[in-house]
Design a protein around this motif. Structure first.
Motif, PDB file in Angstrom:
ATOM      1  N   TYR A  66       7.146  -1.826  -1.550  1.00 15.88           N
ATOM      2  CA  TYR A  66       8.106  -1.346  -0.552  1.00 15.88           C
ATOM      3  C   TYR A  66       8.459   0.121  -0.762  1.00 15.88           C
ATOM      4  O   TYR A  66       9.176   0.710   0.052  1.00 15.88           O
ATOM      5  N   LEU A  67       7.951   0.716  -1.830  1.00 15.25           N
ATOM      6  CA  LEU A  67       8.132   2.155  -2.039  1.00 15.25           C
ATOM      7  C   LEU A  67       6.910   2.951  -1.602  1.00 15.25           C
ATOM      8  O   LEU A  67       6.864   4.164  -1.805  1.00 15.25           O
ATOM      9  N   SER A  68       5.932   2.302  -0.976  1.00 14.46           N
ATOM     10  CA  SER A  68       4.654   2.969  -0.696  1.00 14.46           C
ATOM     11  C   SER A  68       4.673   3.832   0.549  1.00 14.46           C
ATOM     12  O   SER A  68       3.707   4.560   0.806  1.00 14.46           O
ATOM     13  N   PHE A  69       5.740   3.803   1.320  1.00 11.77           N
ATOM     14  CA  PHE A  69       5.711   4.463   2.625  1.00 11.77           C
ATOM     15  C   PHE A  69       5.715   5.990   2.573  1.00 11.77           C
ATOM     16  O   PHE A  69       5.321   6.630   3.560  1.00 11.77           O
ATOM     17  N   PRO A  70       6.099   6.634   1.487  1.00 14.87           N
ATOM     18  CA  PRO A  70       5.868   8.083   1.406  1.00 14.87           C
ATOM     19  C   PRO A  70       4.396   8.482   1.489  1.00 14.87           C
ATOM     20  O   PRO A  70       4.098   9.665   1.651  1.00 14.87           O
ATOM     21  N   ARG A  71       3.490   7.516   1.409  1.00 13.48           N
ATOM     22  CA  ARG A  71       2.081   7.843   1.639  1.00 13.48           C
ATOM     23  C   ARG A  71       1.872   8.344   3.067  1.00 13.48           C
ATOM     24  O   ARG A  71       0.932   9.095   3.324  1.00 13.48           O
ATOM     25  N   HIS A  72       2.732   7.930   3.986  1.00 16.22           N
ATOM     26  CA  HIS A  72       2.673   8.491   5.335  1.00 16.22           C
ATOM     27  C   HIS A  72       3.056   9.966   5.306  1.00 16.22           C
ATOM     28  O   HIS A  72       2.463  10.772   6.038  1.00 16.22           O
ATOM     29  N   GLU A  73       4.027  10.333   4.497  1.00 19.64           N
ATOM     30  CA  GLU A  73       4.370  11.756   4.359  1.00 19.64           C
ATOM     31  C   GLU A  73       3.188  12.521   3.774  1.00 19.64           C
ATOM     32  O   GLU A  73       2.847  13.623   4.243  1.00 19.64           O
TER      33      GLU A  73
END
Length: 453
Positions: free
Chosen positions: A402-409
């Motif tokens: 659930y911490l992986s979404f900075p990969r979109h950044e």
């Protein structure tokens, strides 16, 4: 020391403006991940940073193993505080690895900190992050909302009753199922017989010939579509092709894995028809060699970090499969490859099957071992030169974290740098107002429209 500056990865004024003024404002549609709808629905508050950061994340598990951390401490009965300290001690030595950047992006986005990650600072960082977790009551939905995740598509088995997807959607939360029929397709795998019995129980009839198999597939595809499914997913570790379907009935009746090429070709072709009928796109993830360590597979099961990039050729079989599907109507299709040497082949092959929707056939984003600087840059360069970058449906996390979404950044920064470089080098227009909508489309609009969200 290292920290994520405002213009990290953005080395000219065009890239900086595109990113800060346009890319950052777009919501996230994460259309392929391995998150749990049940966990999202129950939405329990986390206890500590070690749990959020390291639980279920086989990217991090691999490097912990590489540095000699015993398996029991990683996946057995982990003490997440001590495991967090060990990971922090490793971090300064991960230079060049995407985890190095991802860790700092995660800490900055979710925990408002630029503390340097090393063994000496590990305790300070642990205390700081846990304080933030407690004060903000971090839970799965809280973390997703913080980075503007508008909708997400999990990865789900055809026999799943989708209980938690249904409950979430009743609350207006866009957590959509993805139809993942690998266990139906992989006739050669152990457990196939038991799984098909389970499928028979769910659909309510025996599967003993091609028509009953098609009926079972349609029953489950329709059920998924009725409950919000917009996309399917297939792990095509090996792409086979044989369209001599005369023996399909016998293969299904006897479960004869010696003719898996015929069986798999048949199932994929029939699924493509159903995806068209029910408005579902298909994803093909190609080229993983799985479970290299038999002992670890027996102890831990699949998807625990023991896979690697296959070198098995697949291009001609893939082209034949798409051509077969094209005799009816090929669904919207996103193709990913672990072996980046095939980017050019896929990008040029796509042009042979485009029709009736802009960017209908897609070269998927840098996937798994390729969602790092060079892999994502190469994918965008190939798509720019051999396809149409402006129609690209963008990035996915493909993650259980659930911490992986900075990969979109990370992706958006690289996207803006790629296009900003072309502007800076005089290769394309320097009119920001003309380029900005392309950035917004790739980050958000294209995939939203592609899946009719």
């Amino acid at each position: 020391m290292f920290k994520i500056e405002d213009n990290f990865l953005l080395n000219n004024s065009y890239a900086q403006k595109l990113y800060h003024d346009y890319a950052t404002k777009m919501p996230i549609v994460d259309f392929h991940n391995h998150l749990s709808a049940e966990v999202i629905y129950k939405n329990e508050v986390y206890s500590n940073i070690g749990q959020i950061l390291l639980e279920g994340d086989h990217y991090k598990w691999r490097v912990l193993r590489t540095f000699g951390v015993p398996e029991e401490e990683i996946t057995g009965n982990p003490d997440y505080e001590q495991l967090f300290y060990k990971f922090c001690a490793i971090m300064p030595k991960l230079i060049g690895n995407p985890l190095y950047h991802w860790m700092y992006l995660e800490l900055k986005q979710y925990f408002d900190t630029d503390i340097y990650v090393n063994e000496a600072n590990a305790r300070e960082l642990f205390v700081h992050c846990n304080k933030v977790i407690a004060e903000r009551q971090y839970s799965p939905r809280k973390l997703l909302d913080m980075v503007n995740v508008e909708s997400l598509c999990t990865t789900d088995d055809p026999v799943d009753g989708l209980k938690y997807h249904i409950l979430l959607q009743a609350e207006g939360y866009k957590c959509l199922p993805t139809f993942r029929p690998d266990k139906i397709i992989n006739i050669e795998r152990s457990g196939y017989f038991e799984y098909m019995k389970q499928l028979e129980t769910v659909v309510g009839f025996e599967i003993n010939d091609r028509q009953s198999l098609i009926d079972a597939l349609e029953s489950r595809v329709k059920f998924f579509a009725d409950n919000g499914c917009k996309i399917s997913d297939h792990a095509l570790d090996l792409v086979v092709y044989n369209d001599d379907f005369s023996s399909v009935d016998e293969i299904i009746k006897t479960q004869d894995a010696s003719k898996l090429d015929v069986y798999k070709t048949f199932v994929l072709s029939e699924l493509a028809k159903l995806y068209n009928k029910y408005g579902i796109a298909q994803q093909y993830h190609i080229g993983a060699a799985r479970d290299a360590s038999q002992s670890k597979f027996e102890a831990l099961g699949p998807d625990t970090g023991f896979d690697y990039i296959s070198d098995q050729p697949f291009i001609h079989n893939l082209a034949s499969l798409l051509s077969l599907q094209d005799k009816h109507e090929i669904p919207k299709t996103i193709i990913y490859t672990l072996d980046s040497i095939y980017y050019e082949s896929i990008a040029t092959m796509m042009g042979c099957f485009q029709s009736d929707y802009p960017g209908k056939i897609q070269l998927g984003s840098g996937w798994w071992f390729n969602d790092q600087l060079d892999g994502m840059k190469k994918q965008m360069e190939v798509l720019s030169q051999m396809g149409v970058l402006s129609l690209f449906v963008g990035m996915v996390t493909d993650s259980r974290s659930y911490l992986s979404f900075p990969r979109h950044e990370y992706f958006r920064r690289l996207l803006c740098q790629h296009i900003g470089n072309m502007m800076n080098d005089g290769l394309i227009t320097t009119n920001i107002e003309e380029i900005a909508p392309i950035i917004e489309d790739i980050c958000y609009n294209n995939i939203k429209n592609y899946l009719s969200l």
